[in-house]
Design a protein around this motif. Structure first.
Motif, mmCIF file in Angstrom:
data_model
loop_
_atom_site.group_PDB
_atom_site.id
_atom_site.type_symbol
_atom_site.label_atom_id
_atom_site.label_comp_id
_atom_site.label_asym_id
_atom_site.label_seq_id
_atom_site.Cartn_x
_atom_site.Cartn_y
_atom_site.Cartn_z
ATOM 1 N N TYR A 156 0.985 -1.183 0.119
ATOM 2 C CA TYR A 156 -0.086 0.206 0.046
ATOM 3 C C TYR A 156 0.888 1.303 0.228
ATOM 4 C CZ TYR A 156 -3.626 -3.296 1.720
ATOM 5 O OH TYR A 156 -4.531 -4.647 1.345
ATOM 6 N N THR A 173 -7.030 0.500 7.710
ATOM 7 C CA THR A 173 -6.908 -0.527 6.672
ATOM 8 C C THR A 173 -6.475 -1.912 7.600
ATOM 9 O OG1 THR A 173 -5.857 1.032 5.320
ATOM 10 C CG2 THR A 173 -5.518 -1.083 4.681
ATOM 11 N N SER A 177 -8.620 -5.539 8.317
ATOM 12 C CA SER A 177 -8.066 -6.732 7.556
ATOM 13 C C SER A 177 -8.146 -7.819 8.326
ATOM 14 C CB SER A 177 -6.562 -6.434 7.164
ATOM 15 O OG SER A 177 -6.324 -5.432 6.409
ATOM 16 N N ILE A 287 -10.821 3.028 5.782
ATOM 17 C CA ILE A 287 -11.073 1.662 5.127
ATOM 18 C C ILE A 287 -11.984 1.066 6.443
ATOM 19 C CG2 ILE A 287 -10.231 -0.564 4.486
ATOM 20 C CD1 ILE A 287 -9.504 1.648 2.752
ATOM 21 N N ALA A 414 -14.665 1.691 1.574
ATOM 22 C CA ALA A 414 -13.843 2.811 2.124
ATOM 23 C C ALA A 414 -14.606 4.205 2.160
ATOM 24 C CB ALA A 414 -12.774 3.054 0.904
#
Length: 454
Positions: A156, A173, A177, A287, A414
């Protein structure tokens, strides 16, 4: 209305001022003239200290009643209507000029408030930089260096100068995950913020993800032919007003905020020479769901997987783009979350194409600045190279649009806070701030010392 009484006072003052010159000239009306002048002065004094009704004195209703009675007496006097009308027009003209001035001043101050880094965030950056040099830490990045250019990991990339913003993007993010062990975040910044960024990500952990902070000024770009791309330039936002073709009969303009790649994004193939694919995030993105499925998307030979922004189309900006438009009906695209195929980028020599566009734009228009040239060149460079991502997955406009549905926000992968009202500013839209604050680092000593409150 919080200022209903204030507005009423202003209306009375408007009328009283219009009548006063005529009353002051009348013989035998000296007492009425003196009383009218006294009440005008009292109204002016109250309004000089009051913006809302809560600022007014307790006896304001008595003063309003008294002014009504005096105005009624003034209206009962025989005066030349043309004189009163003339005075009303003079006051109206002065008021319109004053309103126009305050509107311009308000717009300038608002823009200044948006563009200026808050004192608390400036303090945070300085404190972290000082601490980095005061107590040099062991370089944790060195232990993970083998991952930095290994294409088997998920890479990223975020270009940013803002520590708080980029940390929230990284944290959201990682926290969203299912497995962050194969995630590598490359934070690219300038020299001024490099050491603060290094120290921040040294002090804070993000599960098993690896954080790699780079100073763009330390990267070797000797292979490029210049044009100033080495100057740090993250994503750019532009406020664009065009004719609203949805309601042509109203002749109204509509305003949209477009977020596009800055000059620095076109250095990606040079910075990451061994990588094949990256996901580029803006630092005003949060995110909410696992991004693993995005890595499996087939871009079908395109370079950039992006959200199409169909509120604006290339044909509406023909004056900006000139004759370089391939299809005027095609939508613009947005930065925020972009899947980039670096192999295809290199194959098509997109960076060279971008530099040629920049050179052409700057040569043709001396008024075009280096920054604004990015709008045209960035959008045109990716013509025919956009793979459209599902719009409902990435919701934009949270930095200017008050009308975004809450269910839409909750279901999105997002959230993009493009626009002036960023969530880390006092100007941020309160209803959307909570989604950003969920991923803000809490209890940090330097944030407390710098009074960083959100």
């Amino acid at each position: 209305m919080k200022d209903a009484t204030v507005k009423r006072l202003k209306d009375q003052l408007f009328i009283a001022r219009a009548y006063y010159p005529s009353i002051a000239k009348l013989q035998g009306k000296e007492d009425l003239s003196r009383e009218l002048k006294q009440n005008i002065q009292e109204h002016e004094r109250m309004l000089s200290e009051a913006i809302s009704d809560a600022d007014l004195p307790q006896l304001v209703e008595n003063k309003i009643l008294k002014m009504e009675q005096i105005i009624a007496k003034a209206k009962g006097c025989t005066v030349e209507c043309s004189n009163v009308e003339r005075k009303l027009r003079q006051i109206l003209d002065l008021t319109e000029d004053e309103t126009h001035f305050h509107m311009k001043q308000s717009a300038f101050l608002y823009h200044l408030g948006v563009q200026t880094m808050p004192k608390s965030l400036h303090c945070l950056s300085i404190r972290l930089t000082v601490e980095y040099f005061r107590a040099p830490s062991s370089d944790i990045e060195a232990t993970h260096a083998h991952k930095f250019d290994n294409p088997s990991f998920r890479h990223y990339v975020i270009f940013s100068r803002d520590i708080l913003a980029v940390s929230a993007t990284v944290n959201s993010t990682v926290m969203s995950s299912k497995d962050a062990a194969d995630a590598v975040f490359h934070i690219i910044t300038d020299r001024q913020n490099f050491y603060a960024m290094k120290f921040w990500f040294f002090r804070n952990s993000y599960r098993d993800a690896v954080i790699h902070v780079l100073n763009i000024e330390d990267i070797d770009f000797s292979n490029l032919n210049g044009l100033g791309l080495k100057q740090f330039s993250p994503s750019e936002e532009f406020r664009i007003s065009v004719r609203n073709f949805d309601q042509p009969q109203l002749l109204q303009m509509k305003t949209e905020y477009v977020s596009i790649f800055g000059h620095s994004h076109f250095l990606l193939p040079e910075i990451f020479k061994n990588l094949k694919k990256v996901i580029v995030l803006d630092d005003d993105v949060i995110i909410q769901k696992d991004l693993s499925p995005f890595w499996n998307i087939d871009l079908e030979g395109k370079i950039n997987g992006a959200v199409n922004f169909c509120n604006l189309r290339f044909g509406q900006l023909e004056k900006i783009f000139g004759s370089d438009i391939h299809d005027g009906s095609s939508c613009l695209w947005m930065s925020g979350l972009n899947i980039i195929d670096l192999e295809k980028w290199r194959e098509l020599k997109l960076t060279d194409m971008y530099q040629n566009l920049i050179q052409k734009i700057l040569n043709n228009d001396s008024e075009e600045t280096w920054r604004t040239a990015a709008l045209t060149a960035s959008l045109l460079a990716f013509q025919d190279q956009i793979f459209p991502l599902e719009n409902s997955l990435i919701i934009s406009g949270l930095g200017y649009d008050y009308r975004v549905n809450e269910d839409t926000i909750r279901n999105a992968v997002a959230l993009h806070y493009n626009g002036n009202m960023k969530p880390w500013l006092d100007l941020g839209i309160p209803a959307y701030k909570k989604y950003w604050k969920m991923f803000l680092t809490q209890g940090d000593r330097f944030m407390d010392e710098c009074n960083v409150r959100h």
